[in-house]
Structure formats: structure tokens, C-alpha cells
Design an enzyme around this catalytic site. Structure first.
Site, PDB file in Angstrom:
ATOM      1  N   ARG A 190      -9.277 -14.288 -16.604  1.00 30.49           N
ATOM      2  CA  ARG A 190      -9.900 -12.961 -16.473  1.00 30.49           C
ATOM      3  C   ARG A 190     -10.078 -12.264 -17.825  1.00 30.49           C
ATOM      4  O   ARG A 190      -9.915 -11.055 -17.940  1.00 30.49           O
ATOM      5  CB  ARG A 190      -9.082 -12.047 -15.539  1.00 30.49           C
ATOM      6  CG  ARG A 190      -9.005 -12.502 -14.117  1.00 30.49           C
ATOM      7  CD  ARG A 190     -10.368 -12.535 -13.437  1.00 30.49           C
ATOM      8  NE  ARG A 190     -10.219 -13.227 -12.175  1.00 30.49           N
ATOM      9  CZ  ARG A 190     -10.273 -14.549 -12.062  1.00 30.49           C
ATOM     10  NH1 ARG A 190     -10.554 -15.306 -13.114  1.00 30.49           N
ATOM     11  NH2 ARG A 190     -10.116 -15.131 -10.908  1.00 30.49           N
ATOM     12  N   SER A 268      -9.867  -7.757  -6.466  1.00 28.83           N
ATOM     13  CA  SER A 268      -8.443  -7.717  -6.841  1.00 28.83           C
ATOM     14  C   SER A 268      -8.241  -6.618  -7.875  1.00 28.83           C
ATOM     15  O   SER A 268      -8.923  -6.613  -8.905  1.00 28.83           O
ATOM     16  CB  SER A 268      -8.015  -9.048  -7.461  1.00 28.83           C
ATOM     17  OG  SER A 268      -8.221 -10.070  -6.529  1.00 28.83           O
ATOM     18  N   GLU A 374      -7.120  -5.123 -13.257  1.00 29.08           N
ATOM     19  CA  GLU A 374      -8.260  -5.979 -13.608  1.00 29.08           C
ATOM     20  C   GLU A 374      -9.514  -5.156 -13.903  1.00 29.08           C
ATOM     21  O   GLU A 374     -10.213  -5.439 -14.874  1.00 29.08           O
ATOM     22  CB  GLU A 374      -8.510  -6.966 -12.454  1.00 29.08           C
ATOM     23  CG  GLU A 374      -9.532  -8.019 -12.799  1.00 29.08           C
ATOM     24  CD  GLU A 374      -9.816  -8.942 -11.624  1.00 29.08           C
ATOM     25  OE1 GLU A 374      -8.898  -9.638 -11.166  1.00 29.08           O
ATOM     26  OE2 GLU A 374     -10.980  -8.963 -11.169  1.00 29.08           O
TER      27      GLU A 374
HETATM   28  C1  LIG Z   1     -15.319  -7.077  -2.950  1.00 26.50           C
HETATM   29  C2  LIG Z   1     -15.150  -7.554  -4.369  1.00 26.50           C
HETATM   30  C3  LIG Z   1     -14.739  -8.869  -4.610  1.00 26.50           C
HETATM   31  C4  LIG Z   1     -14.574  -9.334  -5.928  1.00 26.50           C
HETATM   32  N1  LIG Z   1     -14.168 -10.611  -6.118  1.00 26.50           N
HETATM   33  C5  LIG Z   1     -14.019 -11.096  -7.377  1.00 26.50           C
HETATM   34  C6  LIG Z   1     -13.592 -12.436  -7.596  1.00 26.50           C
HETATM   35  O1  LIG Z   1     -13.354 -13.204  -6.661  1.00 26.50           O
HETATM   36  N2  LIG Z   1     -13.435 -12.861  -8.877  1.00 26.50           N
HETATM   37  C7  LIG Z   1     -13.699 -12.042  -9.943  1.00 26.50           C
HETATM   38  O2  LIG Z   1     -13.545 -12.506 -11.084  1.00 26.50           O
HETATM   39  N3  LIG Z   1     -14.122 -10.777  -9.774  1.00 26.50           N
HETATM   40  C8  LIG Z   1     -14.279 -10.277  -8.519  1.00 26.50           C
HETATM   41  N4  LIG Z   1     -14.673  -8.983  -8.326  1.00 26.50           N
HETATM   42  C9  LIG Z   1     -14.887  -8.109  -9.496  1.00 26.50           C
HETATM   43  C10 LIG Z   1     -16.363  -8.003  -9.955  1.00 26.50           C
HETATM   44  O3  LIG Z   1     -17.256  -8.248  -8.910  1.00 26.50           O
HETATM   45  C11 LIG Z   1     -16.688  -8.957 -11.095  1.00 26.50           C
HETATM   46  O4  LIG Z   1     -15.857  -8.706 -12.204  1.00 26.50           O
HETATM   47  C12 LIG Z   1     -18.158  -8.836 -11.543  1.00 26.50           C
HETATM   48  O5  LIG Z   1     -18.467  -9.836 -12.485  1.00 26.50           O
HETATM   49  C13 LIG Z   1     -18.503  -7.490 -12.147  1.00 26.50           C
HETATM   50  O6  LIG Z   1     -19.901  -7.448 -12.264  1.00 26.50           O
HETATM   51  P1  LIG Z   1     -20.695  -6.091 -12.374  1.00 26.50           P
HETATM   52  O7  LIG Z   1     -22.111  -6.416 -12.703  1.00 26.50           O
HETATM   53  O8  LIG Z   1     -20.494  -5.271 -11.168  1.00 26.50           O
HETATM   54  O9  LIG Z   1     -20.002  -5.430 -13.630  1.00 26.50           O
HETATM   55  P2  LIG Z   1     -19.654  -3.907 -13.871  1.00 26.50           P
HETATM   56  O10 LIG Z   1     -18.579  -3.499 -12.939  1.00 26.50           O
HETATM   57  O11 LIG Z   1     -20.884  -3.083 -13.896  1.00 26.50           O
HETATM   58  O12 LIG Z   1     -19.051  -3.986 -15.341  1.00 26.50           O
HETATM   59  C14 LIG Z   1     -17.836  -4.654 -15.575  1.00 26.50           C
HETATM   60  C15 LIG Z   1     -17.608  -4.756 -17.089  1.00 26.50           C
HETATM   61  O13 LIG Z   1     -18.603  -5.583 -17.655  1.00 26.50           O
HETATM   62  C16 LIG Z   1     -19.355  -4.862 -18.631  1.00 26.50           C
HETATM   63  N5  LIG Z   1     -20.740  -5.318 -18.524  1.00 26.50           N
HETATM   64  C17 LIG Z   1     -21.489  -5.401 -17.395  1.00 26.50           C
HETATM   65  N6  LIG Z   1     -22.691  -5.933 -17.683  1.00 26.50           N
HETATM   66  C18 LIG Z   1     -22.713  -6.160 -19.035  1.00 26.50           C
HETATM   67  C19 LIG Z   1     -23.691  -6.679 -19.944  1.00 26.50           C
HETATM   68  N7  LIG Z   1     -24.902  -7.075 -19.550  1.00 26.50           N
HETATM   69  N8  LIG Z   1     -23.331  -6.766 -21.259  1.00 26.50           N
HETATM   70  C20 LIG Z   1     -22.108  -6.360 -21.697  1.00 26.50           C
HETATM   71  N9  LIG Z   1     -21.165  -5.866 -20.879  1.00 26.50           N
HETATM   72  C21 LIG Z   1     -21.462  -5.768 -19.556  1.00 26.50           C
HETATM   73  C22 LIG Z   1     -19.175  -3.393 -18.296  1.00 26.50           C
HETATM   74  O14 LIG Z   1     -19.372  -2.552 -19.425  1.00 26.50           O
HETATM   75  C23 LIG Z   1     -17.731  -3.411 -17.813  1.00 26.50           C
HETATM   76  O15 LIG Z   1     -16.875  -3.424 -18.924  1.00 26.50           O
HETATM   77  C24 LIG Z   1     -14.846  -8.478  -7.015  1.00 26.50           C
HETATM   78  C25 LIG Z   1     -15.255  -7.157  -6.777  1.00 26.50           C
HETATM   79  C26 LIG Z   1     -15.407  -6.701  -5.465  1.00 26.50           C
HETATM   80  C27 LIG Z   1     -15.871  -5.291  -5.213  1.00 26.50           C
END
Ligand SMILES: Cc1cc2nc3c(=O)[nH]c(=O)nc-3n(C[C@H](O)[C@H](O)[C@H](O)COP(=O)(O)OP(=O)(O)OC[C@H]3O[C@@H](n4cnc5c(N)ncnc54)[C@H](O)[C@@H]3O)c2cc1C
Length: 387
Positions: A190, A268, A374
Site C-alpha cells: 500500500r 479498508s 490507509e
Molecule cells: C468500497 C471500497 C473498496 C476498496 N477496496 C480497495 C482494495 O481492495 N484495495 C485497495 O488497494 N484499495 C481499495 N479501496 C481504496 C481506493 O478505492 C483505492 O485506493 C483507489 O485506487 C483510489 O482511487 P481514486 O481515484 O478514488 O483516488 P482518490 O481517492 O481520488 O485519491 C487517492 C490518492 O491518490 C492521489 N491521486 C489520485 N489520482 C491521481 C493522479 N492522477 N495523479 C497523482 N495523484 C493522484 C490523490 O491525490 C490521493 O492522494 C477501496 C475503496 C472503497 C470505497
């Protein structure tokens, strides 16, 4: 402690620029909660969705001249915004495209690229439909492709570090686009360089994966094996594994579903703690003294490649006495997964962070382990809020 957070390295202020945002789509005082899966947080001072790199550069340039911090947003599924207004320009990365960047080579692999704003699960489905193995177990994870390298997204025995060939970024130091090979991303459990030493330095524009056409699906997780066996699937295809992952995730409310309050979270909320064998012995002693573990009990743990042990944060939370369905204000522990802090209705960021602090304190008291959150938890000035 506050860390240098979202501000990154804004360019120097050359002064004399128009203080008004230059784009039609620029919005002011925009509620951020609807842009997140946990649905908490106040407004953004400025908000802009960018659809191409020119818009992105112009937005960064404008924010730099205003000396305004910038926060990069994907799908908002791993973020807790503050209740107060975030004094920043929030740039939502809406770059869309999916393409095959190189056909199968002699090593039998194919390169597939997703622009940063592509829906991650749609990209996974696209690769599975083509019979390309490598990310099928990462089905159902919400958010955008561009966020996957940030925390090295992983689930059910797979993580993106295994298949990322390269990440194309905009380097905020020099405004140039650069391709960083997967080996150069410092991926760990992570984590990556984008979340640690280079936080705020790069904006991910696209991610290229090396996948295996006709490859076998990965079935490394016990729960997945059990599900497939129960359904009589002995030789699963990639599509079978994708469907199985989605079914297992749904049973734990780990797929975003607007009718399921237990999925209104960040997945998580805590990482599984990793420790040495000696630390594990110490933890056992602390837990026995606290009366939450008896001498005959097993503390679930498994070895990681460097020989250390990874413990189940979910198990620690439950044993520390915090049960599924526990409420704190509008927030609570999911009824379906003790590792998820969710918004049961009307939660504030304060409810969420207070509950997280309570969980951390309970686990610390009973086991002597400090759980690490996380998701990114932000303070109003854009720095990371310490819990
Ligand atoms: C129901 C649920 C289940 C999940 N299951 C998992 C799982 O099984 N495994 C797991 O690892 N995660 C899981 N997650 C967490 C999450 O979905 C992941 O971490 C996902 O990759 C975040 O993507 P996002 O586009 O929503 O990022 P955001 O939440 O919008 O951003 C997260 C971080 O990434 C940065 N960021 C986003 N896009 C960019 C970009 N283009 N360039 C630079 N920085 C950027 C943001 O600034 C922030 O720091 C889960 C979340 C939920 C709600």
C-alpha cells in the site's frame, strides 16, 4: 505531525496575474463530499475537472500564480476531506482513454494503457474481456486508473506493482512529462514513491500494464478458492475469477453500492501491520496481559517475502473490543467488515477521524500496535491530518 501534503511544489509566483480563475468550468466553494465515496467533507475553495494536459498545465500555472495549494483528485474513494473549506484548487483528473500500446511480443505479453481518469473497474473489465491476465483480482476496486500506483492498489493476492510496466507523469518541478518504469516506483505494501518521498511532485497522466494474453487467472486467496469450489468451478477463466471477486467483495460491502450504507467508506481504513518475529512475541505478551488473548489462542499472521509477519488489522480491531456496527456520531464500523469505517448517514469528517482515533487507541492499549490509516486524511490547509 503535519507533513507537506497536497501543496507539492507550486511554481514561483511571478505576480501580476489575473486573480480570477481562467476557465468556464472553474467552480468556487464546491461541496467535496459528493466527490468522495465516504461522503464527508466541506467545500473546495476552487474546483476544476481537467480533460486534457493543456487544461491541467493551465490550471497548475494559475494556482501557482495565486500561491494556492493544489489537490489532485481521482474518484475520491481513498480520501477524507475536512469539514472546513479546503483552501486549495482541487483538480479532478478526467483524462479518458484506454488503448493497447503494444501487441503481444515474443515473451507473450501485451501492453495496455489507461489514462489517469479512466474508471479502474471498467479498465479491468476491458482487459478481462480480451483474455489478458494480470489484474483480474483487482475487479471492483472503485476509483480511477491514475490512483492505482499511488498506494499500489491490491486485493485478493494481486497488486498493481506486479503488472505496471510504466507510469506517465507530469513532473511538477519542471512541467515535463516523464515515463517512470514500474521498477522505479518504489512499490511496497500500500505504498509507492508517489505516496512517500515524491508526494505531490508528480501527477499521473496514464498507467501502462504488462498483461498476459491467454494467461491463467490468479487464485491465491482462500476466500476466492472457497467461492469457486462452492460454485463447482474447477478450472476458472479470467471472467470466472472477476465474477467471483465481485461476489466476494459484495458480500463484504466492498463494492460501492448507493443502496448499501456499509459501502459508504474508503474500503479498508487501516493497513495490516507488518512486524518482526520479536515484535510479534511482544504483542502476544501485551495481549495476554490485557486479557484479550489466552495462551492457547492463535493470533492470525502470515509471512511476507522479507520474512516479517503481517497481522490482520480486522482481527486486532475485533479482539480489542470494537465490534462491527459500532456507531460514533454518523460514522461507524461497517456491519460487514471490521476494517471499514463508513458513513451510516450524516457523518462528518470529525466523526470519522474521532472513530479512527478510538480504534487506534483501543488496539494500542490491548496489543501495543499502532494501526496506520490507509486513506488520505486532510486538514483544511491541505496538509495530512495526524490522528
Ligand atoms: C468500497 C471500497 C473498496 C476498496 N477496496 C480497495 C482494495 O481492495 N484495495 C485497495 O488497494 N484499495 C481499495 N479501496 C481504496 C481506493 O478505492 C483505492 O485506493 C483507489 O485506487 C483510489 O482511487 P481514486 O481515484 O478514488 O483516488 P482518490 O481517492 O481520488 O485519491 C487517492 C490518492 O491518490 C492521489 N491521486 C489520485 N489520482 C491521481 C493522479 N492522477 N495523479 C497523482 N495523484 C493522484 C490523490 O491525490 C490521493 O492522494 C477501496 C475503496 C472503497 C470505497
Amino acid at each position: 505531525m503535519a507533513h507537506p501534503g497536497i501543496a507539492g511544489v507550486p511554481p514561483a509566483n511571478h505576480g501580476g496575474r489575473d486573480a480570477r480563475p481562467p476557465f468556464d468550468r472553474f467552480k468556487e466553494h464546491i461541496p467535496l463530499a459528493p466527490h468522495t465515496t465516504i461522503a464527508v467533507g466541506g467545500n473546495a475553495r476552487y474546483f476544476l475537472a481537467v480533460h486534457d494536459i493543456t487544461q491541467l498545465r493551465e490550471a497548475l500555472d494559475w494556482a501557482g500564480h495565486q500561491r494556492l495549494p493544489v489537490f489532485i483528485l481521482g474518484g475520491g474513494s481513498n480520501i477524507v476531506f475536512p469539514d472546513e473549506e479546503l483552501n486549495a484548487l482541487v483538480i479532478q483528473i478526467a483524462l479518458k482513454a484506454i488503448w493497447e500500446s503494444a501487441a503481444a511480443d515474443t515473451a507473450g505479453t501485451v501492453l495496455a494503457t489507461a489514462a489517469a481518469g479512466e474508471d479502474w473497474d471498467a479498465f479491468v473489465a476491458w482487459t478481462v474481456e480480451r483474455g489478458w491476465a494480470g489484474i483480474e483480482c483487482l475487479s471492483g476496486i472503485p476509483g480511477c486508473a491514475g490512483a492505482t500506483p499511488i498506494q499500489n492498489v491490491g486485493a485478493y493476492g494481486q497488486e498493481v506493482a506486479e503488472t505496471i510496466a510504466s507510469v506517465t507523469v507530469l513532473d511538477r518541478h519542471n512541467d515535463a512529462t516523464t515515463e517512470i518504469p514500474g521498477e522505479g516506483c518504489a512499490f511496497g505494501y500500500r505504498t509507492s514513491r508517489f505516496k512517500t518521498i515524491d508526494r505531490g511532485c508528480y501527477i499521473v497522466l496514464s498507467v501502462t500494464f504488462r498483461l498476459v494474453p491467454g494467461g491463467k487467472p490468479a487464485v491465491r486467496y482462500h476466500g476466492l478458492e472457497t467461492y469457486l469450489a462452492k460454485n463447482g468451478i474447477r478450472h476458472p477463466t479470467l471472467r470466472d475469477v472477476r465474477e467471483a471477486v465481485l461476489a466476494v467483495r459484495r458480500s463484504k460491502a466492498m463494492v460501492v453500492d448507493h443502496d448499501e450504507p456499509n459501502s459508504r467508506g474508503c474500503g479498508s481504513f487501516f493497513m495490516n501491520p507488518i512486524m518482526s518475529a520479536q515484535q510479534f512475541v511482544d504483542i502476544r505478551a501485551t495481549a495476554e496481559r490485557a486479557g484479550v488473548v489466552s495462551p492457547g489462542d492463535t493470533i492470525p499472521a502470515h509471512s511476507v517475502p522479507d520474512g516479517r509477519l503481517k497481522l490482520s488489522a480486522a482481527w486486532l480491531i475485533e479482539r480489542a473490543g470494537l465490534r462491527r456496527g459500532f456507531h460514533h456520531g454518523g460514522a461507524g464500523i461497517s456491519e460487514k467488515h471490521s476494517l471499514a469505517i463508513v458513513n451510516f448517514g450524516g457523518a462528518t469528517a470529525r466523526d470519522v477521524t474521532e472513530l479512527a482515533a478510538l480504534v487506534i487507541a483501543h488496539v494500542m492499549e490491548k496489543f501495543g500496535v499502532r494501526l496506520q490509516p490507509e486513506p488520505l486524511i486532510l486538514a483544511p490547509d491541505g496538509t495530512i491530518r495526524a490522528i
